[in-house]
Motif scaffolding. Structure first.
Motif, PDB file in Angstrom:
ATOM      1  N   MET A   2       0.955  -1.234  -0.081  1.00  0.00           N
ATOM      2  CA  MET A   2      -0.073   0.094  -0.116  1.00  0.00           C
ATOM      3  C   MET A   2       0.951   1.151   0.146  1.00  0.00           C
ATOM      4  O   MET A   2       1.961   1.224   0.525  1.00  0.00           O
ATOM      5  CB  MET A   2      -1.068  -0.055   1.289  1.00  0.00           C
ATOM      6  CG  MET A   2      -2.128  -0.999   1.430  1.00  0.00           C
ATOM      7  SD  MET A   2      -3.488  -0.378   0.471  1.00  0.00           S
ATOM      8  CE  MET A   2      -3.874   1.023   1.279  1.00  0.00           C
ATOM      9  N   GLU A 103      -4.877   1.835  -9.473  1.00  0.00           N
ATOM     10  CA  GLU A 103      -4.003   2.253  -8.382  1.00  0.00           C
ATOM     11  C   GLU A 103      -2.824   2.802  -8.666  1.00  0.00           C
ATOM     12  O   GLU A 103      -2.205   2.584  -9.544  1.00  0.00           O
ATOM     13  CB  GLU A 103      -4.005   0.792  -7.934  1.00  0.00           C
ATOM     14  CG  GLU A 103      -4.907  -0.324  -7.134  1.00  0.00           C
ATOM     15  CD  GLU A 103      -5.719   0.275  -6.193  1.00  0.00           C
ATOM     16  OE1 GLU A 103      -4.866   1.080  -5.395  1.00  0.00           O
ATOM     17  OE2 GLU A 103      -6.923  -0.109  -6.039  1.00  0.00           O
TER      18      GLU A 103
ATOM     19  N   HIS B 144       5.864   4.039  -0.590  1.00  0.00           N
ATOM     20  CA  HIS B 144       5.857   2.681  -0.067  1.00  0.00           C
ATOM     21  C   HIS B 144       6.243   2.807   1.327  1.00  0.00           C
ATOM     22  O   HIS B 144       5.696   1.856   2.010  1.00  0.00           O
ATOM     23  CB  HIS B 144       6.420   1.735  -0.942  1.00  0.00           C
ATOM     24  CG  HIS B 144       5.254   1.448  -2.164  1.00  0.00           C
ATOM     25  ND1 HIS B 144       5.804   1.839  -3.355  1.00  0.00           N
ATOM     26  CD2 HIS B 144       4.058   1.053  -2.459  1.00  0.00           C
ATOM     27  CE1 HIS B 144       5.265   1.623  -4.300  1.00  0.00           C
ATOM     28  NE2 HIS B 144       4.115   1.112  -3.742  1.00  0.00           N
TER      29      HIS B 144
END
Lengths: 160, 160
Positions: A2, A103, B144
């Motif tokens: 994520m 995404e 990230h």
């Protein structure tokens, strides 16, 4: 993996879209001849442009180096071939893309290797592109604003 | 405006340099003819390459569109001119650059508008390039890893 929510917020400027919409992107038709594509690539600022079919479906990418390689052999450059060969015959069908509900991590990963990625819908219609330049603007915002807006403390659990 | 220290640390991978060194970058000589430059641009993955003089001093940039524009007029493309014109006559002298002791903010700002920037020393010798791709790798790391490594809290003083 994520992407951090607070980083994401600054990376994407929420007031504008990352996507440069189709009507603002220079494209060529799959049945255009290479001389037409070469002319477009000469006036456009990109070195590569999307190739669309008659229904505006995404087919591939065509670049100036591809065109030149097509008309060159070991001995000579055969410019007379430019008017004979169709873009669809030599375009790169292996183009980077995301769907409209992409995404952000997919965009970031692909942009490390490509100057821009194409955005298509479920049926393959060309919707626009996302360029490295747009992400660089976000990187700039993060670099200058993140630690001004947020208090940042090393997490204690992580000890490497 | 300063760049946040913790963001900077992730943006620049400290183990490697942002700079692709001169010896790994395709370049052309200022006295080369356009046909030579066109050949190089056809085989190189960049659409633009640095132009150096005989002493490896940075002089400008040459791109495929510039070459094509040079040999085109309204009526025709004059490919025979490729062997007659020197790169130095048509190159873009207005290239983006930083010195070796560059500030990261200057790099980020210039890369919004340019695919790469050149790195030169005090005397103008070409030392290498910094590409958007390298910064995108850093953006990926930040996206990230930042909020995984750091605890992030909105600063109370800022209320907009």
């Amino acid at each position: 993996m994520m992407i951090g929510e607070k980083i994401k917020k600054l990376l994407i400027n929420e007031e504008t879209s990352l996507v440069k919409p189709a009507e603002q992107v220079a494209v060529v038709g799959i049945k255009n001849r290479l001389n037409h594509a070469l002319l477009l690539l000469t006036t456009d600022k990109y070195a590569v442009v999307p190739v669309l079919d008659d229904h505006s479906k995404m087919c591939g990418l065509i670049s100036m180096p591809t065109i030149m390689q097509t008309i060159m052999d070991i001995e000579d450059v055969h410019f007379e071939k430019l008017g004979e060969i169709e873009v669809g015959e030599v375009m790169d069908r292996n183009y980077p893309y995301v769907f409209e509900n992409y995404e952000l991590e997919d965009v970031l990963n692909r942009l490390v290797h490509h100057a821009f990625i194409t955005v298509i819908d479920d049926e393959g219609f060309f919707k626009g592109i996302i360029t490295r330049s747009e992400i660089l603007k976000g990187t700039n915002r993060i670099a200058h604003e993140f630690e001004r807006k947020y208090e940042v403390k090393e997490k204690e659990a992580i000890t490497h």
